[in-house]
Design an enzyme around this catalytic site. Structure first.
Site, PDB file in Angstrom:
ATOM      1  N   LYS A 154      -8.583 -14.807  12.223  1.00  7.88           N
ATOM      2  CA  LYS A 154      -8.906 -15.847  11.237  1.00  7.88           C
ATOM      3  C   LYS A 154      -9.969 -15.267  10.303  1.00  7.88           C
ATOM      4  CE  LYS A 154      -9.610 -20.810  11.400  1.00  7.88           C
ATOM      5  NZ  LYS A 154      -8.672 -21.159  10.342  1.00  7.88           N
TER       6      LYS A 154
HETATM    7  N1  PMP Z   1      -2.406 -21.508  10.426  1.00  9.43           N
HETATM    8  C1  PMP Z   1      -3.417 -21.277   9.568  1.00  9.43           C
HETATM    9  C2  PMP Z   1      -3.199 -20.361   8.429  1.00  9.43           C
HETATM   10  C3  PMP Z   1      -4.663 -21.908   9.768  1.00  9.43           C
HETATM   11  O1  PMP Z   1      -5.671 -21.691   8.923  1.00  9.43           O
HETATM   12  C4  PMP Z   1      -4.836 -22.782  10.855  1.00  9.43           C
HETATM   13  C5  PMP Z   1      -6.148 -23.467  11.054  1.00  9.43           C
HETATM   14  N2  PMP Z   1      -7.017 -22.695  11.836  1.00  9.43           N
HETATM   15  C6  PMP Z   1      -3.746 -22.990  11.721  1.00  9.43           C
HETATM   16  C7  PMP Z   1      -2.556 -22.325  11.477  1.00  9.43           C
HETATM   17  C8  PMP Z   1      -3.877 -23.870  12.912  1.00  9.43           C
HETATM   18  O2  PMP Z   1      -4.728 -23.280  13.841  1.00  9.43           O
HETATM   19  P1  PMP Z   1      -5.560 -24.136  14.889  1.00  9.43           P
HETATM   20  O3  PMP Z   1      -4.588 -25.056  15.545  1.00  9.43           O
HETATM   21  O4  PMP Z   1      -6.098 -23.119  15.818  1.00  9.43           O
HETATM   22  O5  PMP Z   1      -6.583 -24.883  14.131  1.00  9.43           O
END
Ligand code: PMP
Length: 297
Positions: A154
């Site tokens: 991320k």
């Molecule tokens: N895809 C992207 C590109 C994101 O930014 C997020 C948010 N973090 C998610 C998927 C979903 O991830 P999570 O469920 O871990 O928040």
């Protein structure tokens, strides 16, 4: 509003006022998008207690993201979790969004750094994408190519792609974008993973070209707990439009939010009659720490 004069953040071992905190204008993070972050939620649970949902999983992903980008990571998950609860307490927050960010020191070269910095911010957050069904548009933007980026990390720089896609969708009168991967398969939203439903079975893009979302993993857990059939596979946006009874986005901020249409092709089934709506209720119960029995007709 994200912060005011009284807001306290955690920065490198100290609790300081957000309005007085300083960062470096000569950092690779600001100039090159070289930083990693998390998006976490806390909830006022059924018992009244504040609980952060899957906090250890999030901080472990933060560490993995930093290491994937060769950033030093001298931070301890237990200490960061304790610091996060303290930030919530100091700012009187229960239903909050928590944003830890690991960033680089002054260095304009592309060389590795010998230290990293961390900040943990939090602000009040209710529903992120609203509670109405979303009108989604297939984006003209593809997700970053995994051969060019560590897409499982991320990293802040990746979010230029998300911003462009989201802005394009809104400029075209839609609520949100759906991006494809570099091979043209449905991938994910700018900040959420997606599922579609057909004949009470769920489908979601396989890992490889998407961020492995923690909410996506929670949806898979819910499916296992409630005997809901689910398959991870690659599929096109045409398949969604031709096949889906409904679809939804899932993410920490978005939680679970249903789609009304994709490229103005409306889904057939009323949201309340779908298995996806049961998953949405089960997710809410999990984050609020209450029991929920899926009652399937
Ligand atoms: N895809 C992207 C590109 C994101 O930014 C997020 C948010 N973090 C998610 C998927 C979903 O991830 P999570 O469920 O871990 O928040």
């Amino acid at each position: 509003m994200y912060y005011n004069e009284n807001t306290i953040i955690y920065q490198n071992g100290q609790f300081v006022k957000a309005s007085e905190a300083k960062t470096d204008l000569y950092s690779q993070s600001l100039h090159y998008g070289y930083a990693v972050f998390e998006g976490i939620r806390s909830y006022k649970t059924a018992s009244g207690e504040t609980k952060i949902f899957k906090e250890v999983v999030h901080y472990e992903r933060l560490k993995k993201s930093a290491l994937a980008l060769n950033m030093p990571y001298p931070f301890d998950t237990g200490e960061l979790v304790a610091a996060t609860y303290k930030v919530l307490e100091q700012n009187n927050l229960q239903d909050a969004y928590i944003r830890p960010l690991v960033y680089a020191p002054a260095n304009m070269s592309f060389n590795k750094n010998t230290e990293s910095f961390i900040v943990i911010e939090a602000w009040e957050m209710g529903l992120f994408l609203g509670d109405k069904l979303l009108r989604v548009m297939t984006s003209s933007f593809q997700r970053p190519n995994p051969k060019g980026f560590k897409i499982e990390a991320k990293a802040t720089g990746h979010y230029v792609n998300s911003i462009l896609a989201s802005q394009e969708a809104k400029a075209n009168g839609f609520d949100e974008a759906l991006l494809t991967d570099m091979n043209g398969f449905a991938a994910e939203g700018p900040g959420a993973n997606m599922f579609y439903e057909k004949d009470s079975k769920l489908f979601t893009p396989s890992l490889g070209n998407i961020l492995p979302g923690i909410t996506r993993a929670t949806v898979l857990e819910i499916c296992a707990e409630h005997q809901i059939e689910v398959e991870e596979k690659l599929f096109t946006t045409d398949e969604i439009k031709q096949q889906a009874d409904t679809a939804f986005y899932c993410g920490t901020a978005a939680e679970i939010v249903g789609w009304q249409s994709l490229d103005d092709v409306e889904f057939k089934k009323p949201w309340n009659e779908t298995v996806s709506a049961l998953v949405q209720k089960a997710y809410k119960a999990k984050v609020l720490d209450t029991a929920y029995i899926v009652n399937r007709r």
